[in-house]
Every structure is written in structure tokens, then in C-alpha cells.
Design a protein around this motif. Structure first.
Motif, PDB file in Angstrom:
ATOM      1  N   MET A   1      17.621  33.886  27.935  1.00 46.07           N
ATOM      2  CA  MET A   1      18.197  33.043  28.993  1.00 46.07           C
ATOM      3  C   MET A   1      19.708  32.963  28.818  1.00 46.07           C
ATOM      4  O   MET A   1      20.211  32.802  27.704  1.00 46.07           O
ATOM      5  N   SER A   2      20.457  33.069  29.905  1.00 48.24           N
ATOM      6  CA  SER A   2      21.908  33.040  29.850  1.00 48.24           C
ATOM      7  C   SER A   2      22.410  31.671  29.407  1.00 48.24           C
ATOM      8  O   SER A   2      21.858  30.636  29.784  1.00 48.24           O
ATOM      9  N   VAL A   3      23.446  31.660  28.575  1.00 53.71           N
ATOM     10  CA  VAL A   3      24.020  30.389  28.125  1.00 53.71           C
ATOM     11  C   VAL A   3      24.823  29.737  29.240  1.00 53.71           C
ATOM     12  O   VAL A   3      25.191  28.565  29.133  1.00 53.71           O
ATOM     13  N   ILE A   4      25.120  30.476  30.305  1.00 49.73           N
ATOM     14  CA  ILE A   4      25.843  29.949  31.456  1.00 49.73           C
ATOM     15  C   ILE A   4      25.052  30.282  32.713  1.00 49.73           C
ATOM     16  O   ILE A   4      24.754  31.454  32.977  1.00 49.73           O
ATOM     17  N   SER A   5      24.708  29.263  33.500  1.00 49.95           N
ATOM     18  CA  SER A   5      23.966  29.500  34.737  1.00 49.95           C
ATOM     19  C   SER A   5      24.922  29.953  35.835  1.00 49.95           C
ATOM     20  O   SER A   5      26.150  29.858  35.703  1.00 49.95           O
ATOM     21  N   VAL A   6      24.352  30.417  36.932  1.00 45.41           N
ATOM     22  CA  VAL A   6      25.173  30.853  38.063  1.00 45.41           C
ATOM     23  C   VAL A   6      25.971  29.676  38.625  1.00 45.41           C
ATOM     24  O   VAL A   6      27.148  29.810  38.973  1.00 45.41           O
ATOM     25  N   VAL A 221      25.563  35.964  28.181  1.00 46.11           N
ATOM     26  CA  VAL A 221      25.936  35.760  29.580  1.00 46.11           C
ATOM     27  C   VAL A 221      25.482  36.969  30.404  1.00 46.11           C
ATOM     28  O   VAL A 221      25.818  38.100  30.093  1.00 46.11           O
ATOM     29  N   GLY A 222      24.751  36.707  31.463  1.00 41.16           N
ATOM     30  CA  GLY A 222      24.249  37.793  32.291  1.00 41.16           C
ATOM     31  C   GLY A 222      25.266  38.290  33.291  1.00 41.16           C
ATOM     32  O   GLY A 222      26.342  37.714  33.467  1.00 41.16           O
ATOM     33  N   ALA A 223      24.920  39.364  33.980  1.00 39.46           N
ATOM     34  CA  ALA A 223      25.829  39.970  34.953  1.00 39.46           C
ATOM     35  C   ALA A 223      26.065  39.059  36.154  1.00 39.46           C
ATOM     36  O   ALA A 223      27.170  39.004  36.699  1.00 39.46           O
ATOM     37  N   ALA A 224      25.032  38.317  36.590  1.00 34.08           N
ATOM     38  CA  ALA A 224      25.167  37.457  37.768  1.00 34.08           C
ATOM     39  C   ALA A 224      26.193  36.340  37.562  1.00 34.08           C
ATOM     40  O   ALA A 224      27.093  36.158  38.399  1.00 34.08           O
TER      41      ALA A 224
END
Length: 278
Positions: A1-6, A221-224
Motif C-alpha cells: 500500500m502506498s504511504v501517500i494516497s492520491v 509511493v505509487g505512480a498514481a
């Protein structure tokens, strides 16, 4: 899960876009907002995210000053092959931007463990916000504001470019604040000091974003979130640049000085009360 949401990325993109070129410290504001949203500010991926979304702000500068940049780069290219063109101010200015970036690159690579470690503390940010305010106020009072953009020299570029090191080592000092203050001390007018700050920041900030990209994409952190943060940063930064150039043409930096002191004191209070962790 990304540590930063969209959603968090969008908020941070707004913060970055508003503060990157205002002399109030984008790094400091990002760390404060990240702390309030319980995002781990010392996580490598978060540090990388903050650097990458700066590229959105830099893209805004490239677009806003596109004609100026094309003129300077064209003059530089002509000068490489035509000796007579080397006397043109734009040709020399292009080299000054390159040379003035070298000090911050050397210090940035050498001091990265300190920058990512103890110097990244919110206590340092709070202190730097307040100390930087004093420097900015003194520079605005000392400067005679008598030299325009066409009067800039190699010495100006090197001193202004090297002053970015202050913001690199002490997040909260503000890259824009350091460079604009140096320009004012050198007797540049506020508009010339601000435009010089923009141009000299392009290589350093772009390089930092590219360098940190691997950490941002390779971990939490994901690409989105990266894409959203960068796009929002671009849109907001463009508007911020346009506003700042109009503002400094007619006003002193006192409003920024007062704002920085308020934020610095508030941050000290939040840290002391345990609302934020350093």
C-alpha cells in the motif's frame, strides 16, 4: 500500500505549487503538511516524492519563461560555434547558470546523509523559517534596488546560485528566500532578483527530482500519487509565478517575512505540544 494516497498527493501538490517559488520554504511547508497527515516525513519514498513533484513546478517555470529560455539557449548554441556571438549577454548568462549550479550539486551529494537525517528535523525547519525571515528583511532594507536584469554579472549568478546551499542544508530557510535575499544584497531590484532566482533554480530542482525518482518509484509511493502530485503542482505553480512577479514589482518582502515568522512560531508550538513529531 502506498504511504501517500492520491488525495494526499493532490494536497501536497497544491502546497508545493503555491510555495516552491514564494520565499516561504516549500520543503518546510511540505514537511509540516506531511506531519499533519501522519505521513512519515523521513521515509526515503516520501523524500523522493517531495523532490519529484517539484518537477511539476519546474515545468511551470519552463512554460512561463519559455520565450526567454529559448532565447538564452539559442544564444548559447550560436556562441558555441561563432566567436562573435560569445559577447552576447544571453550566451554568457547560459554559462553562468551552468557554473552557478555546480556548488549546490557538490554540497547536495556530499551532505545527503545529513540533509535526509538530522537536518531534516521539523525543529530545524521552524528555526530556519524564523532566521531566514531576519535575513530576508535585512536584505530588503540593505538593498538599493538599482540594478535590473540586464545588469547581472557572473559574480551575481555565482553568489545567488551558491546561496541555494542554505536552503539545501536548512529546510525552512527557503531556496527562493535565500536567492532573492542575495540578489537584493547585491543591489538588484526585486523583480530582477526574483527572475534570477527562477532561472538559477531550474537546473538544481530538475536534477533533484530526477535523482530522487528512483526512491519514489522503487518503494512506498505509487505512480498514481506521483502523477497527481506533479500535475497539481504544475498548475498551481504556474499561477503562483504569475502572481509573484506582479507582486514584487510593487511591494516589499515584508508580507513574506511576517508570514514566515508566524509559521515558524506556530510550528515550534505544535512540536512542543506533541501535535507534530520532529
Amino acid at each position: 500500500m502506498s504511504v501517500i494516497s492520491v488525495g494526499q498527493a493532490a494536497v501536497l501538490g497544491v502546497v508545493e505549487g503555491v510555495t516552491e517559488f514564494l520565499p516561504v520554504s516549500s520543503t518546510g511547508h511540505l514537511k509540516i503538511v506531511e506531519g499533519l497527515m501522519n505521513i512519515p516525513v523521513d521515509d526515503d519514498s516520501v523524500v523522493g516524492f517531495s523532490a519529484v513533484i517539484q518537477v511539476g513546478a519546474i515545468a511551470a517555470v519552463l512554460l512561463y519563461f519559455f520565450k526567454d529560455i529559448v532565447r538564452i539557449v539559442t544564444a548559447w548554441g550560436r556562441g558555441l560555434f561563432n566567436k562573435e556571438e560569445r559577447y552576447h549577454h544571453d550566451y554568457k548568462f547560459a554559462w553562468w547558470v551552468i557554473y552557478s549550479t555546480i556548488p549546490i550539486v557538490i554540497v547536495g551529494l556530499a551532505a545527503k546523509p545529513l540533509i535526509d537525517g538530522p537536518l531534516g528535523s521539523l525543529w530545524v525547519v521552524a528555526a530556519s523559517l524564523i532566521v531566514g525571515s531576519g535575513v530576508m528583511w535585512a536584505a530588503d532594507q540593505m538593498g538599493r534596488h538599482k540594478r535590473g536584469e540586464d545588469d547581472t554579472t557572473f559574480k551575481d549568478a555565482m553568489l545567488v546560485g551558491s546561496s541555494q546551499i542554505l536552503a539545501l542544508l536548512f529546510p525552512g530557510f527557503s531556496r527562493s528566500g535565500a536567492t532573492m535575499s542575495t540578489g537584493l544584497i547585491l543591489d538588484l531590484d526585486r523583480l530582477a532578483a526574483t527572475r534570477l532566482s527562477f532561472f538559477l533554480g531550474i537546473p538544481a530542482l530538475t536534477g533533484a527530482g530526477i535523482y530522487e525518482l528512483k526512491d519514489a518509484l522503487g518503494s512506498g509511493v505509487g505512480a498514481a500519487p506521483l502523477a497527481v502530485g506533479t500535475i497539481v503542482s504544475f498548475v498551481v505553480a504556474y499561477a503562483s509565478i504569475a502572481w509573484l512577479l506582479k507582486f514584487v514589482a510593487k511591494h516589499s518582502f515584508n508580507a513574506f517575512v511576517i508570514y514566515r515568522i508566524i509559521i515558524g512560531v506556530l510550528l515550534f508550538g505544535l512540536l512542543g505540544a506533541g501535535v507534530l513529531n520532529s
